[in-house]
Design an enzyme around this catalytic site. Structure first.
Site, PDB file in Angstrom:
ATOM      1  CG  ASN A 172      -1.832   1.214   1.242  1.00 35.24           C
ATOM      2  OD1 ASN A 172      -2.855   1.221   0.555  1.00 35.24           O
ATOM      3  ND2 ASN A 172      -1.478   2.243   2.005  1.00 35.24           N
ATOM      4  CB  ILE A 175       0.450  11.085   0.714  1.00 33.62           C
ATOM      5  CG1 ILE A 175       1.112  10.589  -0.576  1.00 33.62           C
ATOM      6  CG2 ILE A 175       1.067  12.409   1.156  1.00 33.62           C
ATOM      7  CD1 ILE A 175       0.943  11.492  -1.758  1.00 33.62           C
ATOM      8  CE1 TYR A 176      -2.068   7.301   4.821  1.00 30.52           C
ATOM      9  CE2 TYR A 176      -0.019   6.080   5.102  1.00 30.52           C
ATOM     10  CZ  TYR A 176      -1.330   6.131   4.673  1.00 30.52           C
ATOM     11  OH  TYR A 176      -1.907   5.034   4.095  1.00 30.52           O
ATOM     12  NE  ARG A 177      -0.601  16.482  10.390  1.00 25.72           N
ATOM     13  CZ  ARG A 177      -1.525  17.335  10.793  1.00 25.72           C
ATOM     14  NH1 ARG A 177      -2.060  18.177   9.922  1.00 25.72           N
ATOM     15  NH2 ARG A 177      -1.921  17.374  12.048  1.00 25.72           N
ATOM     16  NE  ARG A 189      -3.076  14.484  12.477  1.00 35.21           N
ATOM     17  CZ  ARG A 189      -4.358  14.269  12.179  1.00 35.21           C
ATOM     18  NH1 ARG A 189      -4.657  13.624  11.068  1.00 35.21           N
ATOM     19  NH2 ARG A 189      -5.315  14.686  12.981  1.00 35.21           N
ATOM     20  N   GLY A 195      -5.054   3.031   4.308  1.00 33.27           N
ATOM     21  CA  GLY A 195      -4.428   1.736   4.048  1.00 33.27           C
ATOM     22  C   GLY A 195      -3.264   1.421   4.963  1.00 33.27           C
ATOM     23  CD  GLU A 238      -2.082   2.523  -3.371  1.00 36.47           C
ATOM     24  OE1 GLU A 238      -3.103   2.770  -2.725  1.00 36.47           O
ATOM     25  OE2 GLU A 238      -1.364   1.518  -3.147  1.00 36.47           O
ATOM     26  CG  ASP A 287      -4.523  19.723   7.976  1.00 37.42           C
ATOM     27  OD1 ASP A 287      -5.044  19.478   6.871  1.00 37.42           O
ATOM     28  OD2 ASP A 287      -3.809  18.906   8.587  1.00 37.42           O
TER      29      ASP A 287
END
Length: 495
Positions: A172, A175-177, A189, A195, A238, A287
């Site tokens: 998987n 895109i997570y900060r 985060r 996923g 992806e 954000d």
């Protein structure tokens, strides 16, 4: 146009005047955000800060700051062509068997594209030209941006997080900060429905107490980056979809410290693990809502290896009140969503996520209404069909004579075709964005559906209004006479 890596894409952008190199020393602390924000709001180019203050590594911002560049990153020349990407995804999500030889012939291009889905594993790769491990790992080498004055710390914003669940063959990408916590630690985060978080939860259940392998790629090729934010079917990697976009297989290489595979051409790769139970308070951060979010606990990612290309480029962005880069990407990806929804709900004419609604919190749908209650069925379908719309708070459904992308049209429909009591649907205790501080509790809130369609006899006992429309013969006569009337002077026209 297809691109083998990020540098290939940047080269084309520069040729077309879509990339601006900035040689002046610019500070990753706040200054880059201000420059990128002003540039994006003006529809300007991608920015390559060649001399970040205190660093030798250049910083790339605003890469997908226009819908056109998002389309280019997906191998298309125009945003409208992204509908074809959506049609391909709809086909992959629910492929229909050919209905005959002619249908098979028409679908051959799609079947040929599928040949590009498997990854190609390399023995060595550019992303591992330089390696730091153990005590040499130091995230402060990377010019990570500190975007807003009250942000808790520098924030990795464009990292492609690569994970694999214990019962899955596919990897998987999400895109997570990631908040910088120390020289070798970041806070991951990810929200519980994403996923990576699901892979981690399954790992903890299958392997209690064992470290969860993680890799983060920075500066991958545009197809891989955009595949990570596209609504690919859950059964499709992806990487596989990136191969379809690119027109050739995604090249990957095995990590040095675990079995995960990372994009071979990535500029930087962070390898490491999450220790079960290792959590830290993350935030606050400015954000995409335009506000600073609440502090909450998330897993700590311990970095054991940093690998990179020679003369690596750090890819970054900022998030803030729309328009920002995620909002611009939302406008482009909106075109991808339409065919996917139409595959499931053929009555949908158009679907629009206004960027000022944070690109996902409000949706406007136009339909060819076929029966009483139809609008409510569509609302429920939007909320439940794709995971991307789990956090959409408001769904407005209109008839197909309304332009979903014109607020004048939509507001007219709401104010003339709706009764607030009869035509409003309220649903309590539904999943909601953790960043939504307006919800009663974190992660749980309500949803509202607005039925702004013309009402059928079963929906109202009253005679329904007929829209005012001029006689077509009269319109044609006045069209022919209009210029001769000279009601507006040239000066008025210029105004």
């Amino acid at each position: 146009m297809k691109y083998r890596d990020l540098r290939d894409f940047l080269s084309l952008l520069e040729q077309r005047g879509e990339l601006k190199r900035i040689s002046q020393p610019i500070d990753p602390y706040l200054e880059m955000t201000e420059i990128a924000d002003r540039t994006l709001r003006a529809g300007g180019p991608a920015l390559l800060f060649e001399n970040p203050k205190g660093y030798s590594m250049p910083v790339l911002c605003n890469l997908f700051g226009t819908a056109k560049r998002v389309a280019m990153g997906m191998g298309q020349e125009d945003v409208s062509a992204l509908r074809d990407v959506g049609k391909l995804l709809a086909f992959l999500k629910e492929p229909d068997p050919p209905k005959g030889f002619r249908d098979l012939f028409d679908k051959l291009p799609k079947f040929k594209q599928v040949l590009n889905m498997p990854t190609k594993r390399l023995n060595s790769a550019p992303c591992q030209e330089q390696v730091w491990q153990g005590e040499d790992v130091d995230l402060s080498r990377i010019p990570v941006m500190h975007c807003w004055p009250e942000d808790a710390a520098p924030l990795v914003s464009w990292g492609l997080t690569i994970t694999r669940g214990p019962h899955k063959e596919r990897q998987n990408l999400g895109i997570y900060r990631q908040q910088v916590l120390g020289k070798n630690k970041l806070i991951m985060r990810w929200l519980s429905h994403r996923g990576g978080a699901l892979d981690y939860q399954e790992w903890c259940e299958a392997h209690p107490g064992e470290r969860f392998p993680v890799a983060v790629a920075l500066g991958a090729d545009p197809a891989t980056i955009l595949a990570a934010v596209t609504p690919v079917p859950d059964t499709l990697s992806e990487y596989a979809f990136a191969g379809l976009l690119r027109g050739h297989k995604t090249e990957v290489v095995k990590c040095l410290s675990n079995d995960l595979e990372v994009p071979a051409s990535a500029e930087i790769v962070l390898e490491g693990y999450i220790e079960q139970g290792d959590m830290a308070p993350e935030g606050p951060y400015g954000d995409h809502t335009g506000y600073y979010n609440e502090i909450d606990n998330f897993p700590v990612f311990t970095v054991t290896h940093i690998t990179q290309r020679q003369d690596a480029i750090y890819h970054s962005t900022y998030t803030g009140r729309p328009p920002d880069e995620p909002a611009v990407m939302g406008v482009a990806l909106n075109e991808v969503f339409v065919p996917i929804l139409q595959k499931q709900f053929p009555e949908i004419v158009d679907f629009y996520l206004p960027p000022e609604g944070c690109s996902y919190r409000l949706a406007v749908v136009t339909i060819k209404k076929q029966y009483a209650g139809h609008a409510k069925r569509v609302m429920m379908g939007i909320w439940s069909f794709l995971r991307q719309f789990m956090y959409t708070k408001f769904v407005i459904v209109c008839d197909d004579d309304i332009n979903a992308r014109d607020w004048n049209d939509v507001i007219w429909a709401i104010t003339t075709r709706m009764d607030p009591s009869r035509d409003t649907v309220l649903i309590e205790n539904t999943p909601i964005d953790y960043l939504d501080f307006a919800s009663p509790v974190s992660g749980l809130g309500s949803k509202m559906g607005l039925d702004a369609t013309n009402k059928w006899p079963a929906e109202t006992p009253r005679e329904w209004g007929r829209p005012i429309k001029m006689d077509e013969d009269v319109r044609a006569r006045i069209d022919a006479l209009w210029d001769e009337l000279a009601i507006f002077s040239d000066k008025d026209a210029k105004r």
